[in-house]
Write an enzyme that holds these catalytic residues in place. Structure first.
Site, short mmCIF file in Angstrom:
data_model
loop_
_atom_site.label_atom_id
_atom_site.label_comp_id
_atom_site.label_asym_id
_atom_site.label_seq_id
_atom_site.Cartn_x
_atom_site.Cartn_y
_atom_site.Cartn_z
N SER A 1 2.37 39.06 13.72
CA SER A 1 3.80 39.15 13.48
C SER A 1 4.21 38.14 12.41
O SER A 1 3.53 37.14 12.18
CB SER A 1 4.58 38.95 14.77
OG SER A 1 4.32 37.69 15.30
N GLU B 1 -1.97 45.07 12.63
CA GLU B 1 -3.07 45.38 11.71
C GLU B 1 -3.26 44.32 10.63
O GLU B 1 -2.33 43.98 9.90
CB GLU B 1 -2.82 46.75 11.06
CG GLU B 1 -3.95 47.21 10.16
CD GLU B 1 -3.83 48.67 9.72
OE1 GLU B 1 -2.88 49.36 10.13
OE2 GLU B 1 -4.70 49.11 8.95
N LYS C 1 -6.92 53.15 12.46
CA LYS C 1 -6.64 54.59 12.34
C LYS C 1 -7.07 55.19 13.66
O LYS C 1 -8.21 55.03 14.08
CB LYS C 1 -7.43 55.16 11.17
CG LYS C 1 -6.86 56.32 10.54
CD LYS C 1 -5.84 56.22 9.43
CE LYS C 1 -4.55 55.55 9.54
NZ LYS C 1 -3.42 56.29 9.13
#
Ligand SMILES: C=C(O[C@@H]1C=C(C(=O)O)C=C[C@H]1O)C(=O)O
Length: 375
Positions: free
Chosen positions: A170, A186, A202
């Site tokens: 974050s 990610e 993914k």
């Protein structure tokens, strides 16, 4: 520890420290989760300016998605960055740097959101499947958008959502230009001493499903492997020959509200590769564009109704103590002074995609953000 009315205890929780920094009148920035070997980095007074890219000097900021639709203006500048200044850092050994002595409480906030248009998203997914059938692309990450309004300070919204959901990467940035609340799971790109890595995600299922179902899903596995190939290609453009590897494939990881498939690709940079060259080879991230990348980017601008803005760009830091560490700016809220907010959401479309399921996946990804209210 004993406290009375006047004694002030330095906060050790990064979110309390972030709020305390606000009380000091500065406009702090924060990276919280897993960043360059630390679990929290706070910049009490970063010098962020529009347009400043990473150039090898200490840098903290956001690189927005580069492409725009002619009929939809950006909410925030494309690039905002600059010198983070002295950093407060927390790792397993505790804090490094002097914590604010003020006490920083939370303030109330209230967010309202309008969801994306399912018909427009479905049309984009159909167009994508047609382009795959025609052989133009293999996979494209097709996105849409929630539009919102915030009454309150985005710093409080950021702190409450991070406290509740603990995303892996974050970030909070703010300035006269607005604010960015990134709740990303990610990692896009890291570099230190010539070791470079990408960790593409993914493959997504809601947390209510069993995690094994993700590895068993041909569609999600294919989606992930196609993007791993694209990442290997991107890194291959700046890596020493023979050093691009994929040491971890298809690991199931928990993220707020969803399970994801995560892969890991590493390489050794060719000597002399500049930040500019590294980013030119890899940015925007493979997982949020598609393959082949250039064709996918062109189609994205045709099929999506909105300019992505900061969403699907990258947020992070480049600094001697952390190396380069950027997230993929997904699950990321843009806030403009006045209270307008945008939250992009999307997913990888392959030949096996079902439009209704893809729309549902967008809602799952946004759920922990758009359902949040002041704690
Ligand atoms: C585009 C988003 O997520 C991307 C798409 C994913 C997928 O298709 O499974 C997973 C993670 C991200 O790379 C988003 O969250 O908005």
């Amino acid at each position: 520890m004993v406290c009375d009315d006047v004694a002030v205890v330095p906060p050790i929780d990064p979110l309390a420290a972030l709020r305390a920094l606000r009380e000091s009148g500065a406009r702090p920035a924060a990276l919280i989760g897993s960043w360059g070997g630390f679990d929290a980095l706070l910049a009490p007074a970063p010098e962020l300016a529009s347009g400043r890219m990473p150039d090898g000097a200490p840098w903290l900021g956001v690189l927005g998605y580069p492409d725009v639709r002619a009929d939809d203006a950006r909410l925030l500048p494309q690039v905002v960055g600059g010198d983070p200044g002295p950093l407060l850092r927390r790792d397993g050994a505790g804090w490094h740097g002097e914590l604010p002595r003020a006490h920083g409480g939370g303030r109330p906030w209230h967010a309202t959101w309008r969801g994306p248009d399912p018909a427009a998203h479905s049309a984009a997914v159909h167009a994508c499947k047609e382009a795959i059938r025609a052989g133009d692309v293999y996979q494209v990450n097709v996105c849409t958008r929630f539009d919102g309004r915030l009454v309150g300070d985005p710093l409080d919204m950021f702190c409450d959502i991070v406290a509740r959901t603990a995303p892996r990467k974050s970030a909070f940035l703010q300035g006269d230009w607005g604010a960015l609340m990134s709740f990303s799971p990610e990692t896009f790109l890291t570099e230190r001493d010539g070791h470079v890595a990408e960790h593409p995600i993914k493959g997504t299922l809601p947390r209510s499903e069993p995690p094994e179902a993700l590895r068993a899903s041909m569609k999600d596995v294919a989606e992930n492997v196609m993007i791993v190939d694209l990442v290997r290609n991107d890194l291959g453009r700046v890596a020493r020959i023979g050093t691009v590897r994929a040491p971890g494939l298809l690991r199931v990881e928990a993220a707020p509200g969803v399970w994801h498939l995560v892969s890991h690709v590493t390489a050794e940079l060719r000597p002399g590769v500049t930040r500019d060259q590294l980013l030119a080879a890899t940015f925007p991230p493979a997982s949020v564009t598609g393959t082949p990348k250039i064709a996918a980017r062109e189609r994205i601008t045709q099929w999506e109704r909105h300019t992505r803005g900061s969403y699907t760009g990258a947020v992070g830091i480049d600094h001697p103590v952390t190396g380069l560490d950027l997230n993929v700016a997904i699950r990321t809220v843009e806030w403009a002074p006045g209270g307008t907010m945008r939250l992009g959401v999307g997913g990888g479309i392959t030949i096996d995609s079902d439009p209704a399921a893809e729309f549902q996946e967008c809602l799952h990804k946004a759920a922990t953000i758009v359902s949040a209210t002041h704690l």
